[in-house]
Design a protein around this motif. Structure first.
Motif, PDB file in Angstrom:
ATOM      1  N   VAL A 167     -68.937  34.069 -29.352  1.00 41.21           N
ATOM      2  CA  VAL A 167     -68.690  33.823 -30.770  1.00 41.21           C
ATOM      3  C   VAL A 167     -67.890  32.543 -31.004  1.00 41.21           C
ATOM      4  N   VAL A 168     -68.168  31.940 -32.141  1.00 45.54           N
ATOM      5  CA  VAL A 168     -67.397  30.811 -32.648  1.00 45.54           C
ATOM      6  C   VAL A 168     -66.437  31.361 -33.702  1.00 45.54           C
ATOM      7  N   GLN A 169     -65.170  31.028 -33.590  1.00 46.08           N
ATOM      8  CA  GLN A 169     -64.179  31.529 -34.539  1.00 46.08           C
ATOM      9  C   GLN A 169     -64.180  30.685 -35.818  1.00 46.08           C
ATOM     10  N   PRO A 170     -63.954  31.309 -36.987  1.00 48.47           N
ATOM     11  CA  PRO A 170     -63.929  30.558 -38.248  1.00 48.47           C
ATOM     12  C   PRO A 170     -62.798  29.537 -38.286  1.00 48.47           C
ATOM     13  N   ALA A 171     -62.995  28.504 -39.085  1.00 41.80           N
ATOM     14  CA  ALA A 171     -61.950  27.507 -39.316  1.00 41.80           C
ATOM     15  C   ALA A 171     -60.989  28.016 -40.384  1.00 41.80           C
ATOM     16  N   GLY A 172     -60.087  27.151 -40.839  1.00 41.07           N
ATOM     17  CA  GLY A 172     -59.136  27.531 -41.878  1.00 41.07           C
ATOM     18  C   GLY A 172     -59.809  27.776 -43.210  1.00 41.07           C
ATOM     19  N   PRO A 173     -59.111  28.441 -44.147  1.00 43.66           N
ATOM     20  CA  PRO A 173     -59.727  28.850 -45.418  1.00 43.66           C
ATOM     21  C   PRO A 173     -60.142  27.691 -46.324  1.00 43.66           C
ATOM     22  N   ASP A 174     -59.586  26.499 -46.128  1.00 48.84           N
ATOM     23  CA  ASP A 174     -59.922  25.366 -46.987  1.00 48.84           C
ATOM     24  C   ASP A 174     -60.984  24.460 -46.384  1.00 48.84           C
ATOM     25  N   ALA A 175     -61.595  24.864 -45.283  1.00 50.38           N
ATOM     26  CA  ALA A 175     -62.600  24.026 -44.624  1.00 50.38           C
ATOM     27  C   ALA A 175     -63.822  23.843 -45.521  1.00 50.38           C
ATOM     28  N   GLN A 176     -64.336  22.623 -45.568  1.00 53.16           N
ATOM     29  CA  GLN A 176     -65.474  22.307 -46.425  1.00 53.16           C
ATOM     30  C   GLN A 176     -66.565  21.615 -45.621  1.00 53.16           C
ATOM     31  N   PRO A 177     -67.721  22.247 -45.449  1.00 51.15           N
ATOM     32  CA  PRO A 177     -68.838  21.576 -44.782  1.00 51.15           C
ATOM     33  C   PRO A 177     -69.485  20.567 -45.720  1.00 51.15           C
ATOM     34  N   ASP A 178     -70.159  19.587 -45.156  1.00 52.09           N
ATOM     35  CA  ASP A 178     -70.939  18.643 -45.957  1.00 52.09           C
ATOM     36  C   ASP A 178     -72.333  19.229 -46.131  1.00 52.09           C
ATOM     37  N   LEU A 179     -72.623  19.704 -47.336  1.00 54.41           N
ATOM     38  CA  LEU A 179     -73.914  20.327 -47.634  1.00 54.41           C
ATOM     39  C   LEU A 179     -74.733  19.486 -48.605  1.00 54.41           C
ATOM     40  N   THR A 180     -74.480  18.205 -48.620  1.00 52.94           N
ATOM     41  CA  THR A 180     -75.226  17.295 -49.488  1.00 52.94           C
ATOM     42  C   THR A 180     -76.727  17.475 -49.273  1.00 52.94           C
TER      43      THR A 180
END
Length: 380
Positions: A167-180
């Motif tokens: 498993v990959v662990q989640p990042a912090g709650p404010d993480a923002q992917p680039d979904l452009t």
């Protein structure tokens, strides 16, 4: 330069004949230095029961769009599964993949209260576990091509992920992917000849590659007899309406931390102008609405090899009866497992790097559960 370099995928031949991909010889082994990433939504069937399948599709497609943007547009193999996705990248990009998956998990929880799980594993480890990972490329048009996977490695990695491994662990709650470029503003496409049927077919351990290839060839030959081989999206493009369905979801996807209401207002204004262009057929610079809609249909990913065969077909009753009989016979012999879900509409989730080019990507699924429900019935 070796096949383990990041340019490996560029060397994989591109086919425009989907039926030919039932032949295992058409697939190329991935280098052992590459890594496979998989992700899916926990309790997707529950989300579907709550009427959130369009959101489920969007989060699944976000895995692909997030990786495309993270890699700066470099090509890599990926596959959309309705409630998740799989992809492979070179070992050089493994940390980018891990960071992107971690960010996407946090984003899905923050924006949609959806739990996205993810895993990452090397191709070498897949082979050490007795599975393989091979890839082919299929071009439904001159604009795009899609990856096809076989060898059992993808299904194995998904099973490992669901059991809590790799498993990959989640990042912090404010993480923002680039979904452009990720959006879902087209209206659903109603069935034209019968029902929209989502099929998921997987070989069992009792079936060898030659047997499964022969079965899929037969199934595809029957489906070829349907109008446009069962393509569920009209040749002139999917329907449009205003306000566009999914604009709330689009606002969550594209706001990147900005005010949600303001982002929704921007999207509504933009869609009003876009709708006017499509209604009048008026060109805007290099953008030609009629051509764009036709390319949306041509580029649509309505069938794929994904350690098995998945299809979303506009299917009449007699063809559905033939397909069901073939699948039941193969399942009774212990050669396959399959799931099927019928609905009245198909829906689309899109990744559009530029509306001025023909390389926009469109993932098709059934509108009321599609692949996720078909897979759930297969497990049952």
């Amino acid at each position: 330069m070796t096949l383990s370099d990041s340019v490996f995928y560029d060397s994989v031949p591109i086919s425009d004949n989907f039926l030919s991909l039932s032949d295992p010889a058409q697939f190329t082994p991935l280098p052992e230095t590459w890594v496979l990433g998989v992700a899916d939504i926990v309790d997707s069937t529950g989300e579907i029961a709550r009427g959130r399948y369009k959101t489920v599709n969007m989060v699944g497609a976000a895995v692909i769009s997030g990786m495309i943007n993270a890699l700066g547009g470099r090509i890599f193999p990926y596959v959309f599964g309705g409630d998740g996705a799989g992809f492979a990248v070179s070992g050089e990009d493994a940390e980018i993949a891990r960071d992107t998956l971690a960010t996407l998990q946090s984003w899905a929880e923050t924006e949609f209260a959806i739990t996205l799980r993810a895993a990452l594993v090397s191709v070498a480890d897949i082979r050490a576990a007795g599975r393989d990972l091979r890839v082919a490329r299929f071009a439904p048009s001159t604009g795009v091509d899609y990856a096809m996977f076989t060898g059992g490695g993808l299904a194995w990695a998904e099973a490992q992920m669901k059991s809590g491994q790799l498993v990959v662990q989640p990042a912090g709650p404010d993480a923002q992917p680039d979904l452009t470029g990720l959006s879902c503003r087209w209206s659903n496409s109603p069935a034209r000849v019968g029902q929209i049927v989502s099929l998921v077919i997987q070989p069992t351990s009792e079936s060898n590659e030659a047997e499964f290839a022969a079965l899929t060839q037969s199934i595809l030959s029957v489906a070829e007899g349907l109008e446009r081989a069962g393509h569920p999206v009209p040749a002139k493009g999917p329907p449009m309406s205003f306000p566009p369905p999914g604009v709330d979801i689009d606002a969550h996807v594209s706001r990147a931390g900005r005010n949600l209401l303001m982002q929704k207002t921007r999207l509504m204004i933009g869609n009003m102008l876009i709708g006017l262009l499509f209604k009048t057929g008026m060109r805007l610079g290099q953008f030609e609405p009629k051509h764009y809609k036709e390319m949306v249909s041509r580029n649509a990913d309505f069938r794929k090899f994904d350690d098995g065969l998945k299809m979303t077909l506009d299917c009449d009753s007699s063809t559905l009866e033939k397909l069901t009989q073939m699948l039941e016979d193969a399942q009774t012999k212990g050669k396959i497992r399959y799931g099927m879900h019928a609905q009245q509409e198909a829906m689309m989730t899109c990744f559009v790097p530029s509306a001025m080019r023909d390389d926009h990507v469109h993932f098709v699924d059934g509108a009321s559960g599609g692949y996720a429900q078909a897979a759930a019935s297969m497990r049952a």
